[in-house]
Design a protein around this motif. Structure first.
Motif, PDB file in Angstrom:
ATOM      1  N   ALA A 127       0.856  -1.103   0.065  1.00 27.99           N
ATOM      2  CA  ALA A 127       0.327  -0.198  -0.089  1.00 27.99           C
ATOM      3  C   ALA A 127       1.084   0.616   0.542  1.00 27.99           C
ATOM      4  O   ALA A 127       2.451   1.182   0.164  1.00 27.99           O
ATOM      5  CB  ALA A 127      -1.090   0.453   1.497  1.00 27.99           C
ATOM      6  N   THR A 128       0.412   2.265  -0.232  1.00 26.43           N
ATOM      7  CA  THR A 128       1.041   3.435  -0.116  1.00 26.43           C
ATOM      8  C   THR A 128       1.757   3.441   0.616  1.00 26.43           C
ATOM      9  O   THR A 128       0.770   3.733   2.178  1.00 26.43           O
ATOM     10  CB  THR A 128      -0.142   4.820  -0.716  1.00 26.43           C
ATOM     11  OG1 THR A 128      -0.763   4.877   0.775  1.00 26.43           O
ATOM     12  CG2 THR A 128      -0.702   4.869  -2.019  1.00 26.43           C
ATOM     13  N   ALA A 200      -1.223  -6.859  -8.000  1.00 19.90           N
ATOM     14  CA  ALA A 200      -1.855  -6.560  -6.444  1.00 19.90           C
ATOM     15  C   ALA A 200      -2.275  -8.625  -6.684  1.00 19.90           C
ATOM     16  O   ALA A 200      -2.673  -9.356  -7.793  1.00 19.90           O
ATOM     17  CB  ALA A 200      -2.537  -5.599  -6.202  1.00 19.90           C
ATOM     18  N   GLY A 201      -1.931  -8.740  -4.975  1.00 20.04           N
ATOM     19  CA  GLY A 201      -2.421 -10.111  -5.052  1.00 20.04           C
ATOM     20  C   GLY A 201      -4.439  -9.710  -4.825  1.00 20.04           C
ATOM     21  O   GLY A 201      -5.050  -9.249  -3.402  1.00 20.04           O
ATOM     22  N   MET A 212      -3.761  -0.958  -3.515  1.00 19.79           N
ATOM     23  CA  MET A 212      -2.421  -0.201  -5.101  1.00 19.79           C
ATOM     24  C   MET A 212      -2.742  -0.148  -5.881  1.00 19.79           C
ATOM     25  O   MET A 212      -1.950   1.146  -6.541  1.00 19.79           O
ATOM     26  CB  MET A 212      -2.293  -1.766  -5.236  1.00 19.79           C
ATOM     27  CG  MET A 212      -1.738  -2.778  -4.301  1.00 19.79           C
ATOM     28  SD  MET A 212      -0.115  -2.520  -3.668  1.00 19.79           S
ATOM     29  CE  MET A 212       1.021  -2.780  -5.667  1.00 19.79           C
ATOM     30  N   ARG A 213      -4.393   0.973  -5.529  1.00 14.05           N
ATOM     31  CA  ARG A 213      -4.552   1.764  -6.539  1.00 14.05           C
ATOM     32  C   ARG A 213      -4.506   3.156  -6.933  1.00 14.05           C
ATOM     33  O   ARG A 213      -4.458   4.374  -7.450  1.00 14.05           O
ATOM     34  CB  ARG A 213      -6.532   1.913  -7.141  1.00 14.05           C
ATOM     35  CG  ARG A 213      -6.967   2.367  -8.692  1.00 14.05           C
ATOM     36  CD  ARG A 213      -8.227   2.821  -8.355  1.00 14.05           C
ATOM     37  NE  ARG A 213      -8.620   1.305  -8.966  1.00 14.05           N
ATOM     38  CZ  ARG A 213      -8.504   0.404 -10.751  1.00 14.05           C
ATOM     39  NH1 ARG A 213      -7.710   0.907 -10.774  1.00 14.05           N
ATOM     40  NH2 ARG A 213      -9.215  -0.448 -10.301  1.00 14.05           N
ATOM     41  N   ALA A 214      -4.531   3.307  -5.171  1.00  9.15           N
ATOM     42  CA  ALA A 214      -3.443   4.582  -5.029  1.00  9.15           C
ATOM     43  C   ALA A 214      -2.741   5.152  -5.491  1.00  9.15           C
ATOM     44  O   ALA A 214      -2.314   6.767  -4.932  1.00  9.15           O
ATOM     45  CB  ALA A 214      -3.758   5.134  -3.185  1.00  9.15           C
ATOM     46  N   TRP A 215      -1.356   4.399  -5.316  1.00 12.28           N
ATOM     47  CA  TRP A 215      -0.324   4.539  -6.181  1.00 12.28           C
ATOM     48  C   TRP A 215      -0.297   5.308  -7.473  1.00 12.28           C
ATOM     49  O   TRP A 215       0.372   6.302  -7.641  1.00 12.28           O
ATOM     50  CB  TRP A 215       0.494   3.595  -6.349  1.00 12.28           C
ATOM     51  CG  TRP A 215       1.229   2.564  -5.140  1.00 12.28           C
ATOM     52  CD1 TRP A 215       1.008   1.767  -4.877  1.00 12.28           C
ATOM     53  CD2 TRP A 215       2.197   3.168  -4.430  1.00 12.28           C
ATOM     54  NE1 TRP A 215       1.476   0.988  -3.769  1.00 12.28           N
ATOM     55  CE2 TRP A 215       2.473   2.624  -3.547  1.00 12.28           C
ATOM     56  CE3 TRP A 215       3.383   4.244  -4.277  1.00 12.28           C
ATOM     57  CZ2 TRP A 215       3.284   2.614  -2.922  1.00 12.28           C
ATOM     58  CZ3 TRP A 215       3.902   4.181  -3.489  1.00 12.28           C
ATOM     59  CH2 TRP A 215       4.693   3.175  -2.535  1.00 12.28           C
ATOM     60  N   CYS A 216      -1.142   5.386  -8.264  1.00  7.82           N
ATOM     61  CA  CYS A 216      -1.571   6.613  -9.542  1.00  7.82           C
ATOM     62  C   CYS A 216      -1.233   8.299  -8.655  1.00  7.82           C
ATOM     63  O   CYS A 216      -0.790   9.054 -10.108  1.00  7.82           O
ATOM     64  CB  CYS A 216      -3.362   6.290 -10.067  1.00  7.82           C
ATOM     65  SG  CYS A 216      -3.486   7.035 -11.036  1.00  7.82           S
TER      66      CYS A 216
END
Length: 261
Positions: A127-128, A200-201, A212-216
């Motif tokens: 995660a971020t 991501a798993g 994981m989408r927050a890394w965008c």
């Protein structure tokens, strides 16, 4: 696939697997908490000869077991960056799994500051920093609860826990690693100039695809998110699929910079 590559130690932290062919791309890999350089050695069997694999050995594990484990990620990076910057100018893609993703992210920021940005940043199962900062701390839990927290992610092998010396060394390293993870904060408004690929798993309890989408938000260029069947260690359980995706991403990065026909 690559021909047999013999590991060569480049410095205290870096191990390189060379196939004999001049590489078009260097894949620099950072392992999960508790892992070392050889946790990533399996990637060499899945990479073509034009991709050179370089893995990172942090203090307190593997060939550096006698050294005191680092407890500050930025201090660890201060020691590591001279080795990375001493590499030749072969384009670099960065890969990190779990804790290693934070190291890969910080490496990308520092390479950018040195006017040597990576071609690609691949972040898996992490995660971020902002999300991690909001989670309950585990680094100072009593041993039983600390081990239980790791059971959620895939656990520590019984053979390690049953051996008093291995247990002591492993828990020491894991506590140091979790201190780095839990205390790391990304620089304000940090943005990565190259593409970010998040992996991501689907059953990962601490780094789901949604997390994981927050890394965008940290991608100044492109961003992709791919999910795989599995939990926190999907990169090992589905190594063939993950390696195939990484190779596809790497080829795209090379083509976009005119390095492949």
């Amino acid at each position: 696939m690559a021909a047999l590559a013999i590991p060569v130690r480049l410095g205290p932290a870096l191990w390189c697997y060379r196939s004999g062919q001049p590489p078009l791309l260097r894949l620099l890999c950072f392992a999960h908490a508790g892992g070392g350089a050889f946790a990533c050695r399996g990637w060499r069997a899945w990479l073509p000869s034009y991709v050179e694999l370089v893995t990172v050995e942090l203090p307190g594990r593997g060939s550096r077991l006698r050294e005191t484990p680092a407890t500050d990620l930025r201090a660890a990076m201060d020691a590591l960056m001279p080795e990375i910057l001493a590499l030749d100018t072969t384009p670099i893609a960065l890969f990190g799994h779990s804790m290693g993703a934070l190291f890969a992210f910080e490496t990308a920021l520092r390479m950018q500051a040195c006017d040597r940005p990576p071609r690609l940043l691949i972040l898996a199962g992490c995660a971020t920093p902002a999300h991690i900062a909001a989670r309950p701390r585990i680094r100072d839990l009593p041993d039983a609860q600390f081990v239980e927290a790791f059971d959620r992610m895939g656990g520590i092998p019984d053979a390690v826990l049953d051996d008093p010396d291995l247990r002591r060394i492993t828990l020491r390293t894991l506590r140091a690693d979790m201190t780095m993870v839990e205390c790391y904060r990304a620089p304000h408004a940090a943005r990565i100039p190259c593409d970010i690929a998040a992996l991501a798993g689907r059953r990962d309890p601490i780094a789901s695809p949604e997390m994981m989408r927050a890394w965008c938000d940290m991608a100044a260029a492109g961003f992709t998110l791919d999910s795989f069947d599995g939990g926190h260690f999907f990169v090992q359980d589905a190594i063939g699929l993950v390696a195939g995706r990484i190779l596809s991403l790497a080829d795209t990065a090379l083509v976009s910079h005119g390095r492949r026909d």
